[in-house]
Design a protein around this motif. Structure first.
Motif, short mmCIF file in Angstrom:
data_model
loop_
_atom_site.label_atom_id
_atom_site.label_comp_id
_atom_site.label_asym_id
_atom_site.label_seq_id
_atom_site.Cartn_x
_atom_site.Cartn_y
_atom_site.Cartn_z
N LYS A 23 -3.15 9.72 -7.76
CA LYS A 23 -3.80 9.77 -6.44
C LYS A 23 -4.42 11.16 -6.33
N PHE A 43 -10.52 5.55 -2.06
CA PHE A 43 -9.46 5.20 -1.11
C PHE A 43 -9.78 3.89 -0.39
N TYR A 51 -10.52 1.24 -2.01
CA TYR A 51 -10.19 0.22 -3.02
C TYR A 51 -11.43 -0.36 -3.70
N ARG A 84 0.83 -1.21 0.00
CA ARG A 84 0.00 0.00 0.00
C ARG A 84 0.87 1.26 0.00
N TYR A 115 -8.21 7.00 -6.56
CA TYR A 115 -7.17 6.72 -7.55
C TYR A 115 -7.77 6.51 -8.94
N LYS A 123 -0.39 12.78 -6.18
CA LYS A 123 0.80 12.00 -6.51
C LYS A 123 0.56 11.27 -7.83
N LEU A 132 1.86 8.00 -9.86
CA LEU A 132 2.61 6.75 -9.68
C LEU A 132 2.60 5.97 -10.99
N ARG A 184 0.98 4.74 -2.27
CA ARG A 184 1.19 5.83 -1.29
C ARG A 184 -0.04 5.98 -0.40
N ASP A 185 -0.60 4.84 -0.06
CA ASP A 185 -1.74 4.80 0.86
C ASP A 185 -1.15 4.71 2.27
N TYR A 186 -0.70 5.86 2.77
CA TYR A 186 0.03 5.87 4.04
C TYR A 186 -0.84 5.40 5.21
N GLU A 187 -2.09 5.88 5.22
CA GLU A 187 -2.99 5.51 6.33
C GLU A 187 -3.23 4.00 6.33
#
Lengths: 276, 168
Positions: B157, B113, B115, A109, B90, B165, B167, A114-117
């Protein structure tokens, strides 16, 4: 030697992520033993190929609790940008064997999304779940405690980040990662702790003098301290290193605190050293 | 004629029993005449399209001229969408780059977020797609000087409709 290293790298990219399970331990459970054998067939094919995925399906069909097959089946979806499907499969692996796959999912993640949480949730949950060392991330670049610290760093929680770094690095058994002091140095630079930044970045050079990025941040730190000579020499060194191929290059994604040649060139221009 | 019809029905029924999920490798993008530019051509066979992350002793990985910063700069300059509450998550655009660095066969995946699949504003998605289509600095995977077709993706993101961001 270089060839050997590249060959190893190529081999690693083609192989499954985790070591294959020992099917013999499932011998008392006929269905799961057969499932394990199917998984072994799957990994003989190219990762993500139709044949490989079909064998994983068969494996899952035979033993729906065989976590390894969900995890391996998920990998090509992750690497090829199909994240919804990846998450469905990896969630199943985590549900079946949380201690085995939480750290891995957390790392992915961070690395891919960059899904830090989300990464923090997974790694923290793993820490609560087990009473042994939670180990390293999949690439081997960081201990998962450092990966956790990087997540907090990216969320701007500097005290928490610093605390995690210090806690890990002070342990007697701590294995110093290839980039640990680089990130710590960048953190101290970003928070204005320039003397500490220089100490950590200098330590990084001692641990792994293979990154133009380290010299770039050393240069910026010296610039902040009005040390023009050290600023310029480190900046020039950053460019020389980068152009010699000495920089961080992850196979799959951009790493945290990544610096590119353009950043160095822009800084050289700011310093009036265009064309150097 | 009756026998022929029964045979057809049996064949159709049998086809339905096959697992169509794995007719291809994961991530493959076959040509779709309804959406794809027929002028975009692969240099080699479909089965030889590599992945952007391919490495090997003689492979040079795929890249972008000017590295990631050049790509980010283009999005920074061209992407112009208002701050919009709820446009979070995303957007991934997968595509093929041929051995000459041309791109085609774009596919979009949108997720929150959490998914889960999600529908962003079509105008926002279109902007990202248009900019991605316009990128012309792709450096194909190469091996011993020969370049190859490969699969690439870009993930954006987004928070409040703004790019946080890019990616990978």
């Amino acid at each position: 030697m270089k060839k050997y290293a590249l060959l190893c790298l190529f081999g690693l990219l083609c192989l499954p992520l985790y070591a294959p399970p020992n099917c013999e331990v499932y011998k008392t459970d006929e269905a799961c033993y057969a499932s394990c054998q199917e998984a072994m067939k799957a990994i003989r094919y190219r990762q993500g190929s139709r044949q490989s995925q079909q064998h994983f399906d068969k494996s899952i069909e035979l033993c729906p609790d065989f976590a390894y097959s969900y995890m391996e089946k998920a990998v090509p979806f992750l690497k090829r940008g199909e994240f919804i499907q990846w998450k469905k499969l990896i969630d199943k692996a985590v549900e079946l064997e949380p201690a085995e796959y939480l750290g891995y999912r957390g790392w992915c993640r961070l690395q891919f999304l960059r899904d830090y949480e989300g990464a923090i949730q997974d790694i923290e949950r793993l820490k609560e779940l087990v009473n042994y060392d939670i180990g390293f991330c999949q690439t081997g670049d960081y201990h998962l405690d450092i990966a956790l610290a990087l997540c907090y760093k990216e969320l701007g929680q500097t005290d928490k980040t610093r605390g995690l770094f210090e806690e890990y690095l002070q342990k007697d058994e701590a294995y110093i990662g290839l980039y640990d002091f680089y990130h710590l140095g960048v953190l101290e630079y970003e928070t204005g702790e320039y003397r500490k930044a220089i100490a950590h970045l200098t330590r990084q050079v001692r641990e792994n003098d293979y990154l133009g990025e380290t010299y770039y941040f050393l240069a910026l730190t010296h610039k902040a301290l009005d040390d023009k000579e050290a600023y310029v020499s480190n900046l020039k060194k950053a460019r020389a290193y980068y152009e010699a191929g000495k920089f961080r290059a992850d196979t799959y994604t951009e790493t945290v605190d990544k610096i590119y040649l353009q950043d160095i060139v822009d800084e050289l221009e700011d310093a009036g050293l265009e064309g150097f | 004629m009756k026998k022929f019809t029964i045979l057809l029905l049996l064949l159709a029924s049998a086809a339905g029993c096959f697992n169509t999920e794995h007719e291809r490798d994961v991530g493959d993008i076959p040509f779709d005449p309804a959406t794809d530019d027929p002028g975009f051509e692969l240099c080699g066979p479909e089965s030889s399209v590599k992945q952007y992350y391919v490495r090997g002793s003689s492979h040079t990985p795929a890249g972008y001229e000017g590295e990631k910063r050049a790509l980010e700069k283009i999005f920074l300059e061209k992407y112009d969408y208002p701050v919009s509450e709820g446009e979070d998550g995303y957007i991934t655009i997968r595509f093929v780059v041929n051995c000459r660095g041309k791109s085609g066969r774009f596919r979009v995946e949108q997720m929150g977020f959490d998914y889960q699949p999600k529908a962003f504003s079509p105008a926002l998605v279109q902007q990202l797609l248009d900019i991605t289509r316009s990128l012309d600095g792709w450096i194909p995977v190469s091996r011993n000087g020969k370049t190859y077709d490969y699969y690439q993706y870009l993930t954006f993101k987004l928070r409040n409709g703004q790019i946080e961001k890019i990616l990978p």
